[in-house]
Scaffold this motif. Structure first.
Motif, short mmCIF file in Angstrom:
data_model
loop_
_atom_site.label_atom_id
_atom_site.label_comp_id
_atom_site.label_asym_id
_atom_site.label_seq_id
_atom_site.Cartn_x
_atom_site.Cartn_y
_atom_site.Cartn_z
N ILE A 67 0.83 -1.20 0.00
CA ILE A 67 0.00 0.00 0.00
C ILE A 67 0.87 1.25 0.00
O ILE A 67 0.58 2.23 -0.71
N PHE A 71 0.85 4.19 -2.92
CA PHE A 71 0.58 5.63 -2.74
C PHE A 71 1.78 6.48 -3.17
O PHE A 71 1.60 7.56 -3.74
N LEU A 74 1.61 6.67 -6.78
CA LEU A 74 0.49 7.53 -7.20
C LEU A 74 0.90 9.00 -7.17
O LEU A 74 0.68 9.73 -8.15
N SER A 136 -4.39 9.63 -11.20
CA SER A 136 -4.76 9.30 -9.83
C SER A 136 -5.96 8.37 -9.77
O SER A 136 -6.01 7.43 -8.96
N LEU A 137 -6.94 8.61 -10.63
CA LEU A 137 -8.13 7.74 -10.66
C LEU A 137 -7.77 6.33 -11.07
O LEU A 137 -8.31 5.35 -10.54
N ALA A 139 -4.69 4.99 -10.73
CA ALA A 139 -3.76 4.42 -9.75
C ALA A 139 -4.44 3.95 -8.48
O ALA A 139 -3.95 3.04 -7.80
N ILE A 140 -5.55 4.57 -8.12
CA ILE A 140 -6.21 4.22 -6.86
C ILE A 140 -6.91 2.87 -6.94
O ILE A 140 -7.20 2.26 -5.89
N ILE A 143 -4.77 -0.01 -5.49
CA ILE A 143 -4.56 0.25 -4.06
C ILE A 143 -5.79 -0.14 -3.26
O ILE A 143 -5.70 -0.81 -2.22
N ILE A 144 -6.96 0.26 -3.72
CA ILE A 144 -8.20 -0.10 -3.03
C ILE A 144 -8.43 -1.61 -3.09
O ILE A 144 -8.87 -2.23 -2.12
#
Length: 215
Positions: A67, A71, A74, A136-137, A139-140, A143-144
């Protein structure tokens, strides 16, 4: 004797007396500029961060490390995309402005044409912001997907599944907005994403095994 026959040609008009432009005359060049920046940023963020997390997962099972790396990637990637897009679009803007000045100096461009060209010039600030947000959209997503999975192998499988679905969604959106073939668009982004994740995972696994860094 002059001819008495005259031919009258009737030109049909619409109810407003104005010629209607066909729907297919819509210029997709401006839309394509934003589609390119958004799809490129989203795909880059999705594939880059997913590949980065898969590479870390190849040598470490700690979810916190994955994680944190996600980030960090990101933030770094969003800044890099914004700066790169800003420089690229600003360079394009300078070239087009210089061409407009040359056309004006040689008298090869009228005022109306010049105004039309000015409206079509790209905005580097908007392109930079759009690229950063899109990155960013994308890359998240991995991670989620990894944040709530405790089992290491299941976590990696969930990342691959979530990224694959997101790649398909980005391919569909890009094809729809850009009026390009749907199947080819989806296949390009999906196969490219799989290859990036597989290569990163395999090479990191190989390096970790050969150097004793695998935990």
């Amino acid at each position: 004797m002059a001819a008495q026959n005259q031919v009258h040609i009737t030109i049909p008009k619409d109810h407003n007396g104005q010629k209607q432009a066909p729907e297919d005359d819509f210029d997709y060049s401006q839309r394509a500029q934003w589609v390119r920046a958004a799809v490129l940023g989203a795909n880059d963020g999705l594939v880059s961060i997913a590949s980065l997390m898969m590479g870390v997962g190849a040598v470490q099972k700690d979810i916190k490390a994955m994680i944190l790396i996600g980030f960090a990637g990101l933030f770094a990637g969003a800044c890099s995309m914004a700066i790169g897009e800003f420089v690229s679009v600003y360079s394009q803007l300078d070239i087009e402005r210089a061409q407009m000045k040359r056309d004006r100096a040689t008298g090869g461009q009228n005022q109306e044409h010049e105004e039309d060209n000015k409206e079509q010039l790209p905005n580097p600030f908007q392109a930079a912001v759009a690229s950063a947000i899109a990155f960013s959209l994308g890359a998240i997503v991995p991670i989620i997907a990894a944040a709530f999975i405790a089992n290491h192998k299941v976590r990696l499988a969930v990342i691959v599944a979530a990224v694959s679905l997101a790649l398909l969604a980005f391919g569909v959106i890009g094809a729809f907005l850009g009026r390009s073939p749907m199947v080819k668009s989806c296949a390009r982004v999906l196969i490219g994403g799989w290859m990036a994740m597989a290569i990163t995972f395999g090479l990191t696994k190989l390096i970790g095994s050969s150097t004793g860094m695998e935990l």
